[in-house]
Every structure is written in structure tokens, then in C-alpha cells.
Design an enzyme around this catalytic site. Structure first.
Site, PDB file in Angstrom:
ATOM      1  N   HIS A  83     148.424 116.897  49.817  1.00 45.18           N
ATOM      2  CA  HIS A  83     148.557 117.189  51.250  1.00 45.18           C
ATOM      3  C   HIS A  83     149.606 116.233  51.811  1.00 45.18           C
ATOM      4  CE1 HIS A  83     144.823 119.662  51.433  1.00 45.18           C
ATOM      5  NE2 HIS A  83     144.444 118.857  50.453  1.00 45.18           N
ATOM      6  N   PHE A  84     150.762 116.757  52.177  1.00 47.71           N
ATOM      7  CA  PHE A  84     151.824 115.926  52.731  1.00 47.71           C
ATOM      8  C   PHE A  84     151.896 116.009  54.258  1.00 47.71           C
ATOM      9  CE2 PHE A  84     154.701 115.407  48.720  1.00 47.71           C
ATOM     10  CZ  PHE A  84     153.759 114.552  48.186  1.00 47.71           C
ATOM     11  N   ARG A  85     151.007 116.787  54.873  1.00 51.82           N
ATOM     12  CA  ARG A  85     150.759 116.778  56.323  1.00 51.82           C
ATOM     13  C   ARG A  85     151.944 117.216  57.182  1.00 51.82           C
ATOM     14  NH1 ARG A  85     145.478 116.693  55.283  1.00 51.82           N
ATOM     15  NH2 ARG A  85     144.626 114.649  54.729  1.00 51.82           N
ATOM     16  N   ASN A 298     135.863 115.335  50.172  1.00 52.82           N
ATOM     17  CA  ASN A 298     135.275 116.670  50.090  1.00 52.82           C
ATOM     18  C   ASN A 298     136.002 117.479  49.018  1.00 52.82           C
ATOM     19  OD1 ASN A 298     133.607 118.803  50.690  1.00 52.82           O
ATOM     20  ND2 ASN A 298     134.850 119.527  52.405  1.00 52.82           N
ATOM     21  N   ASP A 325     144.319 115.803  44.811  1.00 53.07           N
ATOM     22  CA  ASP A 325     143.875 116.106  46.180  1.00 53.07           C
ATOM     23  C   ASP A 325     144.281 114.958  47.102  1.00 53.07           C
ATOM     24  OD1 ASP A 325     142.777 117.347  48.387  1.00 53.07           O
ATOM     25  OD2 ASP A 325     140.692 116.871  47.876  1.00 53.07           O
TER      26      ASP A 325
END
Length: 447
Positions: A83-85, A298, A325
Site C-alpha cells: 500500500h503506497f497510499r 488485519n 501487506d
């Protein structure tokens, strides 16, 4: 101590630039090659390699010579879950900082998840990701597109694949609607691409915080039962059974029950793959007591029995690959009580040394472990990387396998520092990362 330096990838190495890597222990997990020799690249490609290469000397026409000093020269790692946002949450991470972190960890290809703001459910956002990658990345940037649009209708999967998506997922959230999931699986089979599921029944997880069990009871926190994962895995496999040529992938599997279902599906000949994170291989719910919100993720860290099942699943091939993740968060979203703090940890700079613990403690062979970090994830997303072969793209790393060091989150290249592995002693240090023939990262020991 090491001095680190980075160079942006841009369009890769100049077409005629040659580099000779000498005195290397060359390992290719796919072919099980493990030799002492040399390797030659020209531009972005591997030209030749072998034990006898340069036996008669290195030609004067070679532009650069890199002495590997008997360290491992191997394919770069491929992390199919980061996840690089960007766009939307650049205060947590960007393609620039995330890929810089990847390069430092020896990861030469990443797959960005589509739960950005806006999501990667439109051609415009897909094009933006590709543009930003070309402008600011240190490694190869691939991306999943969203299965659904913000209104929960199905994305235009054909156009998004044409725009560069290597697969489809709603990661961060599951596809709860069975009809939508069935349609996504059906369309993906026609497009010859993968559908990846964040397996979590939201009704069962019920806004829980950590694994439902001893620790959640002890801390008085609402738990997330393992059946919330396995029930979705079971449902999706049932949905795919009557669809030809469909590929279903389970993200960050965490429970023994899920693995049992996956094993059964594979034995039936279904094209089911799955990944596990380094933290689910090495940590348990007990680590929440020790590390607090830094161990809140999660799916949650589960029991020791689940962890051992993950390790065994990786050894026997039920689990296909390791993925981080990588989920960066700023400090103020983690320095909160467990019931309000954000889920997630960063993992790109710890992926290799944490995974290597399974080799150093004698659990798994080096070749088999490295396979789960290189060509096996490449196969899932159908990219021709993760291998040492003549004519293949020169995505490589130099690894000092036995170098001992201590993880220091303050030295991470990532914009965020949320990791439970701070101060953990590990073995295995990336000394150089080469992407498309171009060195994008080096770590040189200070004398």
C-alpha cells in the site's frame, strides 16, 4: 554501519551500458542454480552468466565491474501486496518513498493495492499511478485495479487490464456480495487475469480489533474469529468451481482452517493461490501484549498453532508466496488504544531478513524460501521477472546472507515507521539492488 544511497529508476539502464558482476554466488530459485561465477548485463537485460564467464579476463569494453565478494547474486524480490497510499494519503506514504523503501529491502517489483483515494477503479487513476511511477519510483511499479467502483458496481475490468492492471482486488475490504464476486471471477477468466480476495466476513469480524481468543479475552477487546476468514475462502472457492480457467488468489492468509480449504481446492485441480506475510510466519497474538498497536494488523496475528500451520504451508507449497501487506501509518494513528488504532505494519525493509529466519533456523531450504519471494509471485501476476535467464530483465540483488544486524525503524526509508520488528536481531543484508540493469540502491559498509 552502512552508508545507503539511491538512484531513481527512470527508464532503466542505457541500452548499450554493460556491467560485469564477478565473484558472485549466483542463485536462481526457479532452475535451482547455485554456482560461483559471473554475470553480464547489457542495458536492461541479462546477457550471459556462468562459472567460466570471464575466465580469460574481463574485456576492456565493459563499462562497469561489480565485485560481489562471494555474496549472493539473485533475482530481485517481488512483493505482490503493498500500500503506497498515493493518491489520497501521501502523508502516510508515496510511490517515491514506498519504492525507496522497497529498493532498500531488495524488492525490485511491487504491486500496489487499489484502496487509494480515489480507488484504482478508473482509467484516470490507473494512468496517474503509471505516470507517478515513471517520475518518482526506484523499482518496478505494478498495480491491482479495484473489483468494484465506489457505488459497489463492478469495475470495467477489460479497460483496466488494458490500462495495465495485473489483477483485481478490493483489498482493505472484502467483496461481501456473492453475486458481485461470482461476476468478477467470471470476467477475470475471460481476461486471463487473477482475482485476489481480502477474505473477511465483516458480519463475523464485527469491527473486532485482534484475534478472538486468549489475548482478546485477557485484554477485554472485541476479537476477530478465524472463521471470518475461512468462511469467505470457502464461499469463493465454491463460486469458482463452475467457471473455466479462473484464477483465485487469497491475500494474507492467516488461519489453519483457511489453509485446509485451500489445500483441498488445489488437490481438486482448481487454480487457487495464496500468500502469507512475514509477520504471520513469525509472530502470534501474544506479540500484541508485547508490541501493542504495532502488532495490530488485519488479518490479526493468530495463535501459535496457526503460525506453525503457515510455516508448514509455505514448506509444502500450499502457500505460494510471501508478501508484506506493507501498510504505512503515521504515528498519531498508532499511538492510540488498541480499540481505536489503525491496522497495519510496514514491511518492505524487513521482508527478506525476517523471511530468512526460516532458513537460518533450519526450517526451509534457501532455494525453496527464495522461490516464494521471486519467481512464484511473478507467476501469480504473470510478469516475466524473478529469474536469472539469458534475455530476461536484469532485476537483481546482491545479498550478504549471514551479515548480522539490528532492525532500526528510525533508519527506514519509508515515510512511516510502524513495525513490531524494531530492535530485532536478524541475519541477511541487501548490499545492492539492480532494476532493469540500473543500480537503484547500494549499502556500503563504513570503515
Amino acid at each position: 554501519m552502512y552508508k545507503q544511497s539511491w538512484k531513481l529508476l527512470g527508464r532503466g539502464q542505457d541500452a548499450d551500458f554493460t556491467v560485469a558482476y564477478i565473484n558472485a554466488r549466483i542463485i536462481d530459485p526457479e532452475s535451482k542454480l547455485d554456482i560461483i561465477g559471473s554475470l553480464l548485463t547489457k542495458g536492461d537485460k541479462i546477457v550471459d552468466f556462468g562459472q567460466d564467464l570471464f575466465n580469460n579476463g574481463i574485456p576492456s569494453t565493459i563499462d562497469e565491474v561489480v565485485d560481489c565478494n562471494n555474496n549472493i547474486l539473485m533475482p530481485g524480490l517481488i512483493d505482490i501486496h503493498v500500500h503506497f497510499r498515493e493518491p489520497g494519503q501521501e502523508h502516510k506514504e508515496t510511490i517515491h518513498t514506498g519504492s525507496k523503501s522497497a529498493a532498500a529491502g531488495g524488492v525490485t517489483t511491487v504491486v500496489c493495492q487499489p484502496n487509494t483515494i480515489p480507488t484504482i477503479s478508473s482509467i484516470i487513476t490507473a494512468k496517474y499511478i503509471k505516470m507517478r511511477a515513471l517520475e518518482s519510483a526506484y523499482v518496478n511499479i505494478e498495480f491491482y485495479a479495484s473489483i468494484t467502483k465506489p457505488d459497489n458496481s463492478l469495475s470495467d475490468m477489460a479497460l483496466l487490464k488494458e490500462a495495465g492492471a495485473v489483477g483485481f482486488t478490493d483489498d482493505g475490504m472484502p467483496v461481501m456480495n456473492s453475486l458481485t464476486m461470482r461476476q468478477a471471477l467470471s470476467y477475470s477468466s475471460m481476461l486471463d487475469t487473477v482475482v485476489a480476495q481480502h477474505a473477511e466476513d465483516l458480519n463475523l469480524s464485527n469491527n473486532g480489533h485482534i484475534n478472538e481468543g486468549t489475548v482478546s479475552y485477557e485484554l477485554g477487546l472485541k476479537g476477530i474469529p478465524d472463521i471470518s476468514e475461512s468462511i469467505i475462502v470457502n464461499r469463493d472457492i465454491a463460486l469458482m468451481k463452475n467457471i473455466k480457467n479462473v484464477h483465485y488468489h487469497i491475500l494474507h492468509v492467516s488461519s489453519q482452517d483457511s489453509l485446509n480449504i485451500i489445500k483441498q481446492a488445489k488437490n481438486q485441480g482448481l487454480k487457487v493461490t495464496c500468500e502469507v506475510t512475514p509477520h504471520h510466519l513469525t509472530l502470534t497474538e501474544q506479540d500484541v501484549i508485547t508490541h501493542g498497536t504495532l502488532a495490530k494488523i488485519n488479518p490479526p496475528l493468530r495463535t501459535e498453532n496457526d503460525r506453525l500451520s503457515m510455516v508448514e504451508g509455505l514448506k509444502n507449497g500450499i502457500i505460494d508466496c510471501i508478501a508484506t501487506d506493507h501498510a504505512p501509518h503515521e504515528v498519531n494513528t498508532k499511538e492510540l488504544p488498541l480499540d481505536t488504532a489503525a491496522f497495519g505494519i510496514v514491511g518492505l525493509e524487513t521482508m527478506l531478513p525476517i523471511s530468512l529466519e526460516l532458513y537460518h533456523n533450519g526450517t526451509i531450504s534457501l532455494i525453496d524460501l527464495l522461490a516464494t519471494l521471486t519467481y512464484k509471485p511473478a507467476n501469480i501476476i504473470k510478469v516475466p521477472r524473478g529469474r536469472i535467464k539469458k534475455g530476461f530483465v536484469a532485476d537483481l540483488i546482491i545479498l550478504d546472507l549471514n551479515h548480522e544486524w539490528t532492525i532500526d525503524i528510525l533508519k527506514f526509508a519509508s515515510k512511516s515507521k510502524n513495525s513490531p520488528f524494531h530492535n530485532r536481531k536478524v541475519k541477511g543484508k541487501v548490499l545492492r539492488t539492480i532494476v532493469s540493469g540500473k543500480t537503484t540502491y547500494t549499502a556500503v559498509r563504513n570503515i
